[in-house]
Design a protein around this motif. Sequence first.
Motif, PDB file in Angstrom:
ATOM      1  N   ASN A 115       0.845  -1.186   0.000  1.00 12.90           N
ATOM      2  CA  ASN A 115       0.000   0.000   0.000  1.00 12.90           C
ATOM      3  C   ASN A 115       0.888   1.246   0.000  1.00 12.90           C
ATOM      4  O   ASN A 115       1.198   1.806   1.050  1.00 12.90           O
ATOM      5  CB  ASN A 115      -0.924  -0.021   1.226  1.00 12.90           C
ATOM      6  N   ALA A 130       2.354  -1.531 -11.468  1.00 13.71           N
ATOM      7  CA  ALA A 130       0.965  -1.397 -11.907  1.00 13.71           C
ATOM      8  C   ALA A 130       0.215  -2.728 -11.894  1.00 13.71           C
ATOM      9  O   ALA A 130      -1.014  -2.748 -11.995  1.00 13.71           O
ATOM     10  CB  ALA A 130       0.913  -0.786 -13.303  1.00 13.71           C
ATOM     11  N   SER A 131       0.951  -3.827 -11.730  1.00 11.29           N
ATOM     12  CA  SER A 131       0.295  -5.141 -11.667  1.00 11.29           C
ATOM     13  C   SER A 131      -0.475  -5.337 -10.366  1.00 11.29           C
ATOM     14  O   SER A 131      -1.269  -6.260 -10.246  1.00 11.29           O
ATOM     15  CB  SER A 131       1.345  -6.253 -11.810  1.00 11.29           C
ATOM     16  N   SER A 132      -0.235  -4.456  -9.389  1.00 18.39           N
ATOM     17  CA  SER A 132      -0.889  -4.587  -8.081  1.00 18.39           C
ATOM     18  C   SER A 132      -1.885  -3.460  -7.851  1.00 18.39           C
ATOM     19  O   SER A 132      -1.498  -2.285  -7.832  1.00 18.39           O
ATOM     20  CB  SER A 132       0.169  -4.557  -6.971  1.00 18.39           C
ATOM     21  N   PRO A 133      -3.159  -3.775  -7.651  1.00 16.05           N
ATOM     22  CA  PRO A 133      -4.148  -2.723  -7.383  1.00 16.05           C
ATOM     23  C   PRO A 133      -3.931  -2.019  -6.048  1.00 16.05           C
ATOM     24  O   PRO A 133      -4.465  -0.928  -5.823  1.00 16.05           O
ATOM     25  CB  PRO A 133      -5.486  -3.478  -7.397  1.00 16.05           C
ATOM     26  N   THR A 135      -1.163  -0.773  -5.048  1.00 13.78           N
ATOM     27  CA  THR A 135      -0.133   0.255  -5.214  1.00 13.78           C
ATOM     28  C   THR A 135      -0.604   1.322  -6.192  1.00 13.78           C
ATOM     29  O   THR A 135      -1.032   1.027  -7.306  1.00 13.78           O
ATOM     30  CB  THR A 135       1.172  -0.362  -5.738  1.00 13.78           C
ATOM     31  N   ARG A 136      -0.523   2.562  -5.739  1.00 13.33           N
ATOM     32  CA  ARG A 136      -0.877   3.696  -6.597  1.00 13.33           C
ATOM     33  C   ARG A 136       0.377   4.136  -7.330  1.00 13.33           C
ATOM     34  O   ARG A 136       1.371   4.500  -6.696  1.00 13.33           O
ATOM     35  CB  ARG A 136      -1.414   4.811  -5.708  1.00 13.33           C
TER      36      ARG A 136
END
Length: 252
Positions: A115, A130-133, A135-136
Amino acid sequence: MQAEERQQTILQMLQTRGQLAIADLSARFEVSEMTVRRDLAQLEKTGLLRRIHGGAARAGSGSFEPPFALRARLHTEAKRAIATAVAAELTDGQTVILDGGTTGMAVAEALVGRNLTVCALNMRVAEILASSPATRVMLPGGIIRHDELSLAGAAAERTLADHRFDTYVMTVSGIDTAAGLTEWNLDDAAVKRAALAVAGRCVVACDSSKFGQTAFARIAALGDVDVIITDTALAADQREAAAAGGADVRIA
């Protein structure tokens, strides 16, 4: 020893020595000279070295940035260990700037699922995160450097100047007591300086082969960053010299 491991060792030796003889490699690996020739032919085919009479040489001058494909095959285990240690330095909810290069990619992989708000200074790093929702991911403006895929130029620097970040994870091409932290490319160095100026804390992720090395463009002095995280292969005298220059050096 498998071919992949032999070739990795050959590339690492070339970075230090510049040239290697087939006969010496045959003796070191306890394989035939024909096996060594096959290894060198494979590495030459991908542009990672240059064949010369009786041996091999670095693909390019030590005065210029080594190609990304070469760096991606060097010190991979050390980079993963460094990345894990860097990830432990970050707290969920933080805003982070993350460099590119092969070490930056290793850090990005270690941060997948965290996060965090991450300003990625490299397209490869951005794609990994970007593969992880959870992480912004933020991208600055700028020009994309061919092959490296880093973002550089006035637009990138201006985007950074408009924000404030908790931590900057910086990668470098060289660390030297006198020269400080250096980078091969002038545009990349300028973006790194801009990132350093807007971060509350700077963690440098750098494998031990970069110590004692000086690249073309200066980023900052050793005392301008908070922590340098490297690997267990760092020599004691190099660690002492970096500490004397004001660096807090930690071993992953």
